[in-house]
Design a protein around this motif. Sequence first.
Motif, short mmCIF file in Angstrom:
data_model
loop_
_atom_site.label_atom_id
_atom_site.label_comp_id
_atom_site.label_asym_id
_atom_site.label_seq_id
_atom_site.Cartn_x
_atom_site.Cartn_y
_atom_site.Cartn_z
N MET A 92 0.83 -1.21 0.00
CA MET A 92 0.00 0.00 0.00
C MET A 92 0.87 1.26 0.00
O MET A 92 0.59 2.22 -0.71
CB MET A 92 -0.94 0.00 1.21
N LEU A 93 1.93 1.23 0.80
CA LEU A 93 2.81 2.40 0.86
C LEU A 93 3.46 2.67 -0.49
O LEU A 93 3.51 3.81 -0.95
CB LEU A 93 3.89 2.19 1.93
N VAL A 94 3.96 1.59 -1.11
CA VAL A 94 4.63 1.79 -2.41
C VAL A 94 3.63 2.30 -3.45
O VAL A 94 3.90 3.27 -4.17
CB VAL A 94 5.30 0.48 -2.89
N GLY A 95 2.46 1.68 -3.50
CA GLY A 95 1.44 2.11 -4.46
C GLY A 95 1.07 3.57 -4.23
O GLY A 95 1.00 4.38 -5.16
N GLY A 96 0.85 3.91 -2.95
CA GLY A 96 0.46 5.28 -2.61
C GLY A 96 1.55 6.28 -2.96
O GLY A 96 1.28 7.35 -3.51
N ALA A 97 2.79 5.92 -2.64
CA ALA A 97 3.90 6.83 -2.90
C ALA A 97 4.09 7.05 -4.39
O ALA A 97 4.30 8.18 -4.86
CB ALA A 97 5.19 6.28 -2.29
N TYR A 98 3.96 5.96 -5.17
CA TYR A 98 4.19 6.10 -6.60
C TYR A 98 3.08 6.93 -7.25
O TYR A 98 3.34 7.76 -8.12
CB TYR A 98 4.29 4.71 -7.25
N ALA A 99 1.85 6.72 -6.80
CA ALA A 99 0.75 7.54 -7.31
C ALA A 99 0.92 8.98 -6.83
O ALA A 99 0.59 9.93 -7.53
CB ALA A 99 -0.60 6.99 -6.85
N GLY A 100 1.48 9.11 -5.62
CA GLY A 100 1.70 10.44 -5.05
C GLY A 100 2.59 11.30 -5.93
O GLY A 100 2.44 12.53 -5.97
N VAL A 101 3.52 10.66 -6.65
CA VAL A 101 4.40 11.42 -7.55
C VAL A 101 3.54 12.19 -8.56
O VAL A 101 3.74 13.38 -8.80
CB VAL A 101 5.39 10.48 -8.28
N ALA A 102 2.58 11.49 -9.14
CA ALA A 102 1.70 12.15 -10.11
C ALA A 102 0.89 13.25 -9.43
O ALA A 102 0.66 14.32 -10.01
CB ALA A 102 0.75 11.13 -10.75
N GLY A 103 0.47 12.99 -8.18
CA GLY A 103 -0.29 14.00 -7.43
C GLY A 103 0.53 15.25 -7.18
O GLY A 103 0.07 16.37 -7.39
N VAL A 104 1.78 15.06 -6.76
CA VAL A 104 2.66 16.21 -6.48
C VAL A 104 2.91 17.00 -7.77
O VAL A 104 2.86 18.23 -7.78
CB VAL A 104 4.00 15.73 -5.86
N LEU A 105 3.13 16.27 -8.86
CA LEU A 105 3.38 16.95 -10.13
C LEU A 105 2.18 17.80 -10.53
O LEU A 105 2.32 18.92 -11.01
CB LEU A 105 3.66 15.93 -11.24
N LYS A 106 0.98 17.28 -10.30
CA LYS A 106 -0.23 18.02 -10.68
C LYS A 106 -0.41 19.25 -9.80
O LYS A 106 -0.69 20.34 -10.29
CB LYS A 106 -1.45 17.12 -10.58
N VAL A 107 -0.22 19.06 -8.49
CA VAL A 107 -0.46 20.16 -7.57
C VAL A 107 0.59 21.25 -7.70
O VAL A 107 0.30 22.44 -7.70
CB VAL A 107 -0.50 19.62 -6.12
N SER A 108 1.87 20.84 -7.84
CA SER A 108 2.93 21.85 -7.82
C SER A 108 3.22 22.42 -9.20
O SER A 108 3.59 23.57 -9.33
CB SER A 108 4.19 21.26 -7.22
N ARG A 109 3.05 21.60 -10.23
CA ARG A 109 3.44 22.06 -11.56
C ARG A 109 2.30 22.03 -12.56
O ARG A 109 2.50 22.34 -13.74
CB ARG A 109 4.59 21.18 -12.08
N GLY A 110 1.14 21.59 -12.14
CA GLY A 110 0.00 21.56 -13.04
C GLY A 110 0.10 20.51 -14.14
O GLY A 110 -0.54 20.64 -15.18
N VAL A 111 0.90 19.46 -13.91
CA VAL A 111 1.04 18.42 -14.93
C VAL A 111 -0.22 17.56 -14.93
O VAL A 111 -0.64 17.07 -13.89
CB VAL A 111 2.26 17.52 -14.65
N ASN A 112 -0.82 17.40 -16.09
CA ASN A 112 -2.03 16.57 -16.19
C ASN A 112 -1.72 15.14 -15.74
O ASN A 112 -0.75 14.54 -16.17
CB ASN A 112 -2.50 16.58 -17.64
N GLU A 113 -2.60 14.61 -14.86
CA GLU A 113 -2.31 13.30 -14.27
C GLU A 113 -2.38 12.18 -15.29
O GLU A 113 -1.75 11.13 -15.10
CB GLU A 113 -3.24 13.03 -13.08
#
Lengths: 376, 510
Positions: free
Chosen positions: A119-140
């Motif tokens: 769960m941690l690995v899955g969450g962390a890896y998905a979190g990368v896309a989340g951080v990119l979207k929130v901080s840089r506006g990268v489409n998920e």
Amino acid sequence: MNSSMIRRIGLALAAPTAAVLFATIASSIFLVIAGSNPFTAYGDMFEYGSRLEIQVDILNRATPLYISGVAAAIGFRMNLFNIGVEGQYRLAAIVAAYVGASVSLPAFFHIALILIVAMLVGGAYAGVAGVLKVSRGVNEVISTIMLNAIAISGLIAWLVREWQAGGTVDATGANLGIGTEPIDESGLIPNINSWLELFTREIGKGKELTGVLLVAVAVGVLYHIVLNRTRFGFDLRATGINPFAARAGGVNDKRMVLGAMVLSGVVAGLVGMAEIAKLGRFNPNFVGNLGFAGIAVALLGRNHPGGIAIGALLFAFLDTASGVLQVTGSASREIVFIMQGIILLAAVIAYEVVQRYRIREEARMASTLLAGEAEE
Amino acid sequence: MTNAIELIGITKRFPGVLANDNVNLTVKEGEIHAVCGENGAGKSTLMKILYGMQPADEGVMRLFGRELSFSSPNDAIDAGIGMVHQHFMLANQLTVLENVILGAEPTKSAGLINFDEASSHLEEVGKAYGLTVDPNDLVETLEVGERQRVEIIKVLYRGAKVLIFDEPTAVLVPQEVEELFRNMRELKANGATIIFIDHKLEEVLEIADTITVLRQGKTVATVKPQNVTATDLAELMVGSELPKPQISESSNNNTIALALEEVSVLGDDERPLVDDVSLSVNKGQIVGIAGVEGNGQHELVGAILGTQEIDSGSISLMGEDISNQSVRDRRESGLGYVPQDRQDEGLLLTAPLWENAALGHQTLRPFSNGWRQWFIDKVGSRSQTEMIREKFDVRTPNIDVSAHALSGGNQQKLIVGREMVAQPSVLVASHPTRGIDVGAQASVWQQIRDARSAGLATLLISADLDELIGLSDSIVVMFRGKIVARLNPSEINPRSLGAFMTGAALETES
């Protein structure tokens, strides 16, 4: 009230029923064109699917599909398209398999550790896309597709070599080949044949009903509670329906994007657990495409916990029962892929039609009420 | 003169609303015909029907004597009707010429765009109607007034003989309005027929040849501007039976509830959208903000709510500095908010009413409970919603229907209700009665008045000048982001207030 409730349920079921019916008819046409008899083909599949052993196979297939469907649905409820379930669950599986194989613990803790790592690995890896979207506006959509490629053909290909099992044969003397170290028996979620056998005869032919089914049920229940009963779920759904209204209502949209993405990844991390329990390790034969299939199942189930279950069972039935077609030769096995595709397309259209009807109906009810009052 | 447009007995029903009720409109060829009425009077619906965006339920439409029915705007364009939209529909990254021909490109062989033909046609159109704009400019470099000219040219390029202007002055500053009116007179002189939608009376009286007034979906009168005064028109629009917003004795008790000190918000181009604004609202006081739309009111509201970051200054709520607080913190400390657009910013249209009632208050009882209010209290939320429904007269079959199903007035009553029952200390109400029927309007006014008596501090932003003057204890006027006047509502009327809003009064003073 009662009759309106029945109406609502009827409307909810109308769309998927129509979609499946339409898909069956359309697939029949394909079968006829291909020179097969659709009745024989469907008959074979139903006969095959009615056997207890095959039903176990169907449940085993439906279990990861369901978890994957819920993972996708969490994103969908917020208008986030997490296409990265595929990469998230595979990466989670290999890391969990590695960690699970490098410790020995009592069964409960061993299994819990493997699940938590996944769960941690899955969450962390998905979190990368989340951080990119929130901080840089990268489409998920873009970032998760990229992250899939990085995970599957990059990270996992490298990790499989890096974590290659030292021995060449396992405890039973079978050749290990490429893959991680085998996990001790204590780390493998046991089968729950005995649970099923309470209702049925004994399951034979060496079939095992995966214990991860219970994890899937828990995921479904939690999904329902978190989304419908908690404030987090309310904020998430509100943001999905109208981000501007949610913001004005005090919802921190950036935090919600990150939260929903991570949560989706956490659930995605569990998708590979049934396979881990079956194989006892991660190897290149590890089951693939569950992430993409999960998106289809979530769409079919309208992101509803019960709907996703029905969708997962239906797709699992088609995947599994189609195996018999090769044996009987009554049709080509690939017909089920056509069916799955048509079901999905038809379902999306049917849901839209029903949704519009429902909105019109409600508006009509509200205005009839007003007109009635005006006359009084 | 022949009749360019005849609309006879047009009726259009929406769920819960009769938007157009047997409306008649006759527009003579070559005239400027103003259609005016309050928000929600049915002007937009009528124009949408004329432009083929919506079908009428009943009625007949004639264009130059020929009976027609449109099923899409394309039909209307083919018939020679063009619409100049209030919100420009232009692609910023394209040139003027490209925008004008977009969707009607002349082609050479092999499907290539014939730019030579396009630009010569554009030049002809520009000359014929006296409109100038450089076809090679990028749209993003143009001023608002120029963009509007591009919209007009776009319509003329497609051969429109009848032009509908949908509140064209709403986005313009006064000088641009003059320019627009010059252009409209030029168009008229060259034979075009113009339908002009507006609710600013001075403008209507200045430019129109004929005025048709709509009220509550009905045509109430067709008059000539030389025969009426602005007051006559206002009475026609509002109807004399309309309950006037009227404030009783002051309940101002001198405790400052909301204070803004030198607040500035800068736009993307570093231009100040809100420029050094200081104001305070006391408990039991209603402060009105007047201004032509787009003069910083929207950003000011965002700054108070917390959706808009401020670049300098400070904001305090009940003596506590909230400048750096999140929206949620501000709402929990007692900030109520009625957004200017209920569907865009106020409601979850596909969610049931009881969830809509919780929005903005989901962190508080009775909408949530349990550890740190983590759980939605469905029972509490529902009974609270029932209470709102009862007390604020929200007409709905039940509280499980989606917000979509309600009429605009009932949606608005739900929003006002959910904010009021939370007993805020400060309410920011942005256009609280925009586009709702008179009954709902009177009820919203009554709610605001009652809350004022109970000590609520209200910041009221409105385009309805009667509403502003009638409800406010004090009025500030915003112009280009600045507060340019602080007025006592008992000493002004809509006309003099209007002069401040357009900056006209300021120029004479200075």
